[in-house]
Design an enzyme around this catalytic site. Structure first.
Site, PDB file in Angstrom:
ATOM      1  N   GLY A  20      -1.538  -2.257  -6.587  1.00 36.53           N
ATOM      2  CA  GLY A  20      -2.565  -1.491  -7.376  1.00 36.53           C
ATOM      3  C   GLY A  20      -2.068  -1.340  -9.074  1.00 36.53           C
ATOM      4  O   GLY A  20      -2.452  -0.301  -9.527  1.00 36.53           O
ATOM      5  N   MET A  39       0.916  -1.199  -0.131  1.00 39.88           N
ATOM      6  CA  MET A  39      -0.015  -0.164  -0.102  1.00 39.88           C
ATOM      7  C   MET A  39       0.680   1.126   0.088  1.00 39.88           C
ATOM      8  O   MET A  39       1.644   1.764   0.823  1.00 39.88           O
ATOM      9  CB  MET A  39      -0.932   0.053   1.267  1.00 39.88           C
ATOM     10  CG  MET A  39      -1.982  -1.203   1.178  1.00 39.88           C
ATOM     11  SD  MET A  39      -2.941  -1.288   2.523  1.00 39.88           S
ATOM     12  CE  MET A  39      -4.050   0.072   2.273  1.00 39.88           C
ATOM     13  N   CYS A  54       9.961   8.751  -7.643  1.00 39.50           N
ATOM     14  CA  CYS A  54       9.755   9.123  -6.401  1.00 39.50           C
ATOM     15  C   CYS A  54      10.702   9.656  -5.454  1.00 39.50           C
ATOM     16  O   CYS A  54      10.632  10.171  -4.561  1.00 39.50           O
ATOM     17  CB  CYS A  54       8.891   7.965  -5.526  1.00 39.50           C
ATOM     18  SG  CYS A  54      10.269   6.462  -5.361  1.00 39.50           S
ATOM     19  N   ASP A  81      -4.670   3.758  -5.975  1.00 38.84           N
ATOM     20  CA  ASP A  81      -5.035   2.154  -6.763  1.00 38.84           C
ATOM     21  C   ASP A  81      -4.833   1.149  -5.700  1.00 38.84           C
ATOM     22  O   ASP A  81      -5.351   0.199  -5.622  1.00 38.84           O
ATOM     23  CB  ASP A  81      -4.003   2.175  -7.686  1.00 38.84           C
ATOM     24  CG  ASP A  81      -4.331   3.246  -8.882  1.00 38.84           C
ATOM     25  OD1 ASP A  81      -5.393   3.338  -9.193  1.00 38.84           O
ATOM     26  OD2 ASP A  81      -3.362   3.822  -9.480  1.00 38.84           O
ATOM     27  N   SER A  82      -3.564   1.167  -4.863  1.00 37.01           N
ATOM     28  CA  SER A  82      -3.062   0.034  -4.111  1.00 37.01           C
ATOM     29  C   SER A  82      -4.292  -0.061  -2.871  1.00 37.01           C
ATOM     30  O   SER A  82      -4.333  -1.070  -2.441  1.00 37.01           O
ATOM     31  CB  SER A  82      -1.774   0.423  -3.382  1.00 37.01           C
ATOM     32  OG  SER A  82      -1.700   1.510  -3.005  1.00 37.01           O
ATOM     33  N   LEU A  91       5.629   0.425   1.855  1.00 40.23           N
ATOM     34  CA  LEU A  91       7.219   0.416   1.746  1.00 40.23           C
ATOM     35  C   LEU A  91       7.642   1.576   2.187  1.00 40.23           C
ATOM     36  O   LEU A  91       7.466   2.432   1.204  1.00 40.23           O
ATOM     37  CB  LEU A  91       7.621  -0.496   0.564  1.00 40.23           C
ATOM     38  CG  LEU A  91       6.779  -1.738  -0.039  1.00 40.23           C
ATOM     39  CD1 LEU A  91       7.079  -1.970  -1.398  1.00 40.23           C
ATOM     40  CD2 LEU A  91       7.196  -2.548   0.824  1.00 40.23           C
ATOM     41  N   CYS A  95      12.456  -1.163  -9.981  1.00 44.75           N
ATOM     42  CA  CYS A  95      12.070  -1.184  -8.498  1.00 44.75           C
ATOM     43  C   CYS A  95      11.082  -2.315  -8.678  1.00 44.75           C
ATOM     44  O   CYS A  95      11.052  -3.261  -7.665  1.00 44.75           O
ATOM     45  CB  CYS A  95      11.115   0.177  -8.067  1.00 44.75           C
ATOM     46  SG  CYS A  95      10.215  -0.035  -6.451  1.00 44.75           S
TER      47      CYS A  95
END
EC number: 2.8.1.13
Lengths: 355, 419
Positions: free
Chosen positions: A128, A10, A197, A15-16, A35, A104
């Site tokens: 997600g 999550m 990110c 989405d997740s 994470l 990733c």
């Protein structure tokens, strides 16, 4: 599907959260995990590790609370740094243009996280991602072409996909947002994430400059060999780039010039006309390609691009790819993913391109 | 303690929802917080709808004031203090802040040379972070006192630190009992070392109060922190005991309540419930102390039998350790994996600490005791309290073996290895 112990990754996004919710609805025993991938020194404790994902962790935790599932944060910052960030910097330094999301997925989400989850007794990892995964392990595009993420999953190995579940593949993003609102998930209106990110500012060139320092070199005209200007570091350029070349004068024919090639060894950036960007073949490495003989299919060479017809032939550790139409806007280091209609056939990393 | 009911806050306009946990819960995290005692709930609810403002002059105010003052007297009695020593606060963190900042500011104002703050390396963050903030922003010099492998501060260590330049020490703070490993410090001896040089001594007794005898007089401390929710009172209430004649600069200015040291309308229901919990815990303490120690010894013995490689951290069970504390390291495992697996089995315990985003960190306490990072990461705290029973130990022992086996498989992937 029988009841499984499922780990839902999550991120704190919509989405997740909906993917986890659907896993709960399907009757699985779901545990949410956020994470923590980056660290920052912004903490009061001397020598303590801060978390720059504070806001996202909170959003993910809230979603898990609404769903009534256990929630934990896993610290993968160290793995992420060595497997994704260091590699990202090394790729740019070597003149490649990496896709860190692909990396990733390959090394963190469907490797470190998946392995830990399986070791801890989970049967599958739910994410997600907008992609479909058939019972037989076939990866397919999402029904929402604008949000399809099969490209960033296209280099996962069959054993990685075997324990993955993507509950969103049959829905459009609009449907996902609507469902999130209906379920009372506060993240329903959270904007999509687009940038890398770990580059908080969004300015990848500046981020790289901080890490690699100035590496000045010439900007050279591909046709005449003439030096048109100087730059601070070839890593700040990407093949196909038009803006920000800082050349100060137009090409003799008045047409815009584009970055055609980056040679890190000599720190040379080669520029030329857009026609020279057309690439008609490529060689891919680090591939996932369970096929023999030449295969006619379509190829996608960048995250949000279309596909072109291609013929793919495996040669040892490499794929030889002939494209029926020229492609632009990709570079060594990017992923290439092959499709038959909406079905993913395999993929790899682009090693070189040729006109 | 098993089969708790969990409340879910109602949504605006909606009815309250209640959820029963899917499995019976084995609560082994009393050091984090412990359920409110019936006596405290009764006192809290009795006062909740009635109390006026204890500072008001009318009848309602007088009633509230009487409740506060009787609570103060009752708490002072069980703490071996004078009623006027107590300053009510919003909890342990505020009390620690008030003690460290208040003593530092007042001591430095009296003599600008007094800038050194001596605290043990195993303090709670409410002390450590406060002291480090003073060092960063207020000109203080923070010195952490090393501990031995059980987490103990030797009086000689403090003496050496003080004597290196006694005139420059603003204050000393050493916790009575450690929040993670339960090690009990020789507070009176340490206080005497500070007093030999007229230096004020503060102790954070949040974990000690209610588990062992905690007399303010016997501690010889000048300031002492306690918190209500660790002894079965409500969250949001605490106190700092400050000996007469010891100056503490206030953090909160305003109406001048609590000897002008802590302004703000008094939390009458909270204070009443705090006193009720303290009276109950004190009455039970002699028997409960023995009962918890025996339960804890049983827990440690049986967990070590199930997991032969595990080790107990901190002082040996006995007078030097809180009776309800068991802190164990499971080599080759990550604490957060263990916690997650135990949680899935309905066993609730704690790892060292987590940052605000929830990332587990190696315990600064274990690191200060000389443990390596892997050892520190692989540890869990089980803490017993009122309501803990042999069934709780049975529930833990029934699952700990398989849980550790699983967690160590995950630990192998992370590059940890047992032994």
């Amino acid at each position: 599907m029988s009841r499984m112990r499922v780990l839902a990754a999550m991120s704190g996004g919509v989405d997740s959260a909906v993917a986890a919710a659907r896993a709960v609805d399907a009757g699985h025993d779901v545990t949410g995990v956020h994470l923590a991938l980056s660290r920052s020194p912004a903490s009061d404790r001397v020598g303590a590790r801060g978390c720059c994902t504070l806001e996202d962790a909170r959003d993910a935790r809230r979603a898990a609370d609404v769903l009534g599932i256990p929630f934990y944060v896993w610290d993968l910052a160290e793995r992420f740094e060595t497997e994704v960030i260091d590699e990202f910097v090394a790729d740019y330094s070597a003149g490649r243009t990496p896709n860190p999301c692909v990396r990733c997925n390959e090394r963190i989400k469907f490797a470190a996280v998946l392995e830990k989850a399986l070791a801890l007794g989970f049967d599958a990892v739910v994410t997600g991602h907008h992609a479909r995964l058939d019972e037989d392990g076939t990866l397919r595009r999402s029904v929402d072409p604008a949000k399809d993420q099969s490209y960033v999953l296209g280099t996962l190995r069959p054993e990685q996909l075997a324990a993955a579940r993507f509950p969103l593949g049959d829905s459009t993003k609009a449907q996902v947002r609507e469902e999130a609102a209906r379920r009372g998930l506060a993240v329903a209106d959270k904007p999509d994430s687009h940038d890398i990110c770990f580059v908080a500012s969004g300015d990848t060139g500046a981020w790289l400059r901080e890490r690699l320092g100035p590496r000045p070199g010439p900007v050279v005209d591909a046709e005449t060999g003439e030096t048109l200007g100087e730059h601070d570091g070839a890593y700040a350029f990407t093949v196909g780039q038009r803006r920000g070349l800082g050349l100060g004068r137009p090409a003799p024919d008045g047409r815009p010039r584009y970055v055609l090639e980056i040679s890190p060894a000599t720190s040379t950036v080669t520029v030329g006309p857009s026609s020279a960007l057309d690439m008609r073949s490529l060689v891919a490495e680090r591939m996932v390609w369970p096929h023999d003989g030449p295969v006619s299919c379509t190829a996608q060479v960048r995250a949000h691009g279309g596909v072109v017809p291609a013929v793919v032939t495996a040669r040892g550790d490499e794929l030889d790819v002939r494209l029926a139409e020229p492609v632009r806007g990709t570079a060594a280091g990017q992923a290439v993913v092959f499709y038959d209609g909406d079905r993913v056939l395999g993929g790899g990393r682009i090693r070189s391109l040729a006109a | 303690m098993r089969g708790r009911v969990r409340a879910v806050v109602p949504r605006p306009g909606g009815a309250p929802e209640w959820q029963l946990p899917s499995t019976d819960v084995t609560y082994l995290d009393h050091a984090a917080t412990t359920p409110m005692r019936p006596e405290a709930v009764a006192a809290f609810t009795a006062v909740l709808t009635d109390a006026g403002n204890a500072s008001s002059l009318h009848a309602g105010g007088r009633r509230a004031r009487r409740i506060v003052e009787e609570s103060r007297e009752s708490l002072a009695e069980v703490l071996g203090a004078r009623p006027s020593d107590l300053i009510f606060t919003a909890g342990g963190t505020e009390s620690d802040n008030l003690a460290i900042k208040g003593l530092y500011w007042s001591r430095r104002a009296a003599d600008p040379r007094r800038r050194r703050i001596l605290v043990s390396a195993v303090e709670h963050p409410a002390v450590l972070d406060t002291a480090s903030w003073l060092a960063r922003r207020q000109g203080a010099v923070l010195e952490t006192l090393p501990v031995d492998e059980t987490g103990l501060v030797a009086p000689e260590v403090l003496r050496a630190a003080v004597e290196s330049d006694p005139a420059s020490v603003a204050l000393v703070s050493v916790m009575w009992a450690n929040s993670e490993v339960g090690t009990i410090q020789p507070v009176a001896e340490l206080a005497r070392v500070a007093h030999a040089r007229d230096i004020p001594f503060h102790t954070d007794a949040v974990q000690a109060f209610g588990q062992i005898e905690t007399s303010f007089a016997a501690s010889e401390a000048d300031a002492l922190t306690i918190s209500a929710h660790k002894i079965g009172g409500p969250v949001g209430v605490g106190a700092l005991l400050v000996r007469r004649g010891v100056e503490v600069e206030p953090l909160a200015h305003g109406g001048g309540q609590e000897r002008d040291v802590r302004s703000g309308t008094l939390n009458t229901p909270g204070v009443a419930a705090f006193a009720a919990a303290a009276a109950a815990v004190t009455a039970e303490l002699p028997a409960e102390r023995v009962r918890l120690a025996s339960l804890r010894d049983d827990l440690v013995r049986r967990v070590l039998a199930e997991v032969p490689g595990a080790t107990l951290n901190g002082a040996a069970p006995g007078a030097g350790r809180l009776p309800g504390n068991a802190h164990l390291t499971f080599p080759g495992c990550e604490g957060d994996s263990l916690l997650m697996l135990l949680d899935a089995h309905g066993v609730e315990c704690s790892t060292g600490s987590a940052c605000s985003a929830g990332v587990a960190r190696p315990s600064h306490v274990l690191l200060a005791m000389g443990a390596g990072e892997a050892h520190a990461r692989g540890s869990l705290r089980f803490s017993l309290g009122h309501g803990s029973s042999a069934a709780d130990v049975d529930a833990l022992v029934a699952v700990i073996g398989p849980v550790v086996a699983r967690a160590s498989r995950a630990g192998e992937l992370a590059g940890l290895s047992a032994g």
